[in-house]
Design a protein around this motif. Structure first.
Motif, PDB file in Angstrom:
ATOM      1  N   HIS A   1      -1.893   2.004   9.337  1.00  0.00           N
ATOM      2  CA  HIS A   1      -2.625   0.811   9.776  1.00  0.00           C
ATOM      3  C   HIS A   1      -1.781  -0.441   9.649  1.00  0.00           C
ATOM      4  CE1 HIS A   1      -3.159   0.235   5.383  1.00  0.00           C
ATOM      5  NE2 HIS A   1      -3.250   1.543   5.382  1.00  0.00           N
TER       6      HIS A   1
ATOM      7  N   ASP B   1       0.879  -1.170   0.000  1.00  0.00           N
ATOM      8  CA  ASP B   1       0.000   0.000   0.000  1.00  0.00           C
ATOM      9  C   ASP B   1       0.915   1.218   0.000  1.00  0.00           C
ATOM     10  OD1 ASP B   1      -1.943   1.910   0.531  1.00  0.00           O
ATOM     11  OD2 ASP B   1      -2.549   1.097   2.476  1.00  0.00           O
TER      12      ASP B   1
ATOM     13  N   HIS C   1      -6.641  -3.352   6.340  1.00  0.00           N
ATOM     14  CA  HIS C   1      -6.654  -2.466   7.517  1.00  0.00           C
ATOM     15  C   HIS C   1      -6.827  -3.307   8.769  1.00  0.00           C
ATOM     16  CE1 HIS C   1      -7.806   0.884   4.613  1.00  0.00           C
ATOM     17  NE2 HIS C   1      -6.639   1.195   5.100  1.00  0.00           N
TER      18      HIS C   1
ATOM     19  N   GLU D   1       2.709   7.788   1.458  1.00  0.00           N
ATOM     20  CA  GLU D   1       2.546   6.517   2.173  1.00  0.00           C
ATOM     21  C   GLU D   1       3.562   5.472   1.720  1.00  0.00           C
ATOM     22  OE1 GLU D   1      -1.197   4.521   1.440  1.00  0.00           O
ATOM     23  OE2 GLU D   1      -1.049   3.389   3.311  1.00  0.00           O
TER      24      GLU D   1
ATOM     25  N   ALA E   1       1.424   0.160   7.351  1.00  0.00           N
ATOM     26  CA  ALA E   1       1.533   1.270   6.406  1.00  0.00           C
ATOM     27  C   ALA E   1       1.497   2.547   7.228  1.00  0.00           C
ATOM     28  CB  ALA E   1       0.388   1.247   5.411  1.00  0.00           C
TER      29      ALA E   1
ATOM     30  N   GLU F   1       0.894   6.628   6.732  1.00  0.00           N
ATOM     31  CA  GLU F   1       0.402   7.550   5.706  1.00  0.00           C
ATOM     32  C   GLU F   1       0.035   8.917   6.267  1.00  0.00           C
ATOM     33  OE1 GLU F   1      -3.159   6.198   3.648  1.00  0.00           O
ATOM     34  OE2 GLU F   1      -3.432   4.597   5.078  1.00  0.00           O
TER      35      GLU F   1
END
Ligand code: CO
Length: 298
Positions: free
Chosen positions: A166, A104, A174, A283, A197, A199
């Protein structure tokens, strides 16, 4: 959540995560090259998703193309005619998966290179890099958020407080562990042997996101998943686009409507800041090993 999907970071799994990260990163770079004034969002999203498939992966989720005060969760619908204009601030959020092991990553592009929001974009990139430098098992979650918030504020902007990073598990985009974009007071420690991840989102406005209209991205309601169901069979439990469903079945709109009515599927709303505010995002996906930190999308 789906504890069965908890990832054990052996070398085979790590290799898949790394491969997913590399394809995700290349897909994001490819997506940036498509973000020209006059381009259709539909062509950009499908171009990026086809690129991922050509590279041997599958999308982790529908490509998110969110403009100006939209922060996340818009993907074009079938036949979407929305186009980019010069001056648009476009967030491209994209990921690839290998065998359910997900990446991601996201970046922000100023369409037509107007240069008006370069500092806003830089603040999120710098916040992300500074936060990654701090990562180690045992760090308090709030310390990561504090680093992100401090950098964004030092540029004169506000971190978005109700969006954040997350945990990532297999087929589970998630999962538990929320990584805030400010010091939220969470004293819990970051565990080793997980994938996350991070972000950072920065705003020229107050930094509070609310739900807008549906963004054409859907997800199976996991506790009710039926293994023989067409969405599960094709997309497992990652988010999916109406566009994807339209390609594999007739009467997809009717099917989606029925699945939503029975609460087996839900639609993500577009997440947006107040009108007139601008949002930037950066991210990366990161493996938190016991003795190494690996940015899979770098
Ligand atoms: Co993410």
């Amino acid at each position: 959540m789906q504890s069965l999907n908890k990832v054990v970071l052996n070398s085979e799994v790590k290799n898949k995560l790394m491969q997913a990260g590399k394809i995700g990163r290349d897909a994001l770079e490819f997506g940036k090259s498509l973000a020209e004034p006059g381009a259709y969002l539909l062509d950009i999203a499908e171009g990026i998703e086809n690129f991922i498939i050509e590279q041997g992966g599958k999308p982790s989720f529908p490509v998110n193309l969110s403009i100006n005060n939209e922060a996340a969760h818009y993907t074009p619908y079938p036949g979407d005619r929305k186009k980019l204009s010069t001056g648009d601030l476009l967030k491209i959020d994209v990921g690839a998966q290998i065998d359910g092991y997900l990446s991601d990553n996201a970046a922000t592009v100023e369409v037509g290179n107007t240069g008006k929001y370069s500092d806003l974009i830089d603040s999120t990139r710098e916040a992300l890099n500074q936060a990654i430098k701090k990562l180690r098992p045992g760090i308090a979650i709030r310390e990561i958020g504090k680093q992100i918030g401090t950098v964004i504020e030092s540029h004169g902007f506000h971190p978005v407080k109700n969006l954040g990073g997350h945990g990532i598990n297999r087929y589970d985009l998630h999962s538990e562990v929320f990584i805030p974009n400010f010091d939220d007071g969470n004293g819990k420690q970051l565990k080793p042997e997980i994938t996350i991840a991070i972000e950072p989102f920065a705003s020229t406005g107050p930094g509070l996101i609310h739900n807008g209209a549906g963004g054409n991205i859907y997800i199976l309601d996991s506790p009710r998943v039926r293994q023989d169901e067409i969405i599960y069979k094709n997309f497992n439990t990652v988010p999916f686009a109406e566009r994807w469903l339209a390609k594999i079945m007739e009467n997809h709109q009717r099917y989606l409507k029925d699945m939503m009515r029975s609460r087996e599927v839900s639609q993500f709303p577009v997440l947006k800041e107040h009108r007139g505010s601008m949002i930037a995002q950066s991210e990366h996906t990161i493996i938190i090993g016991s003795d190494e930190i690996i940015v899979t999308t770098a």
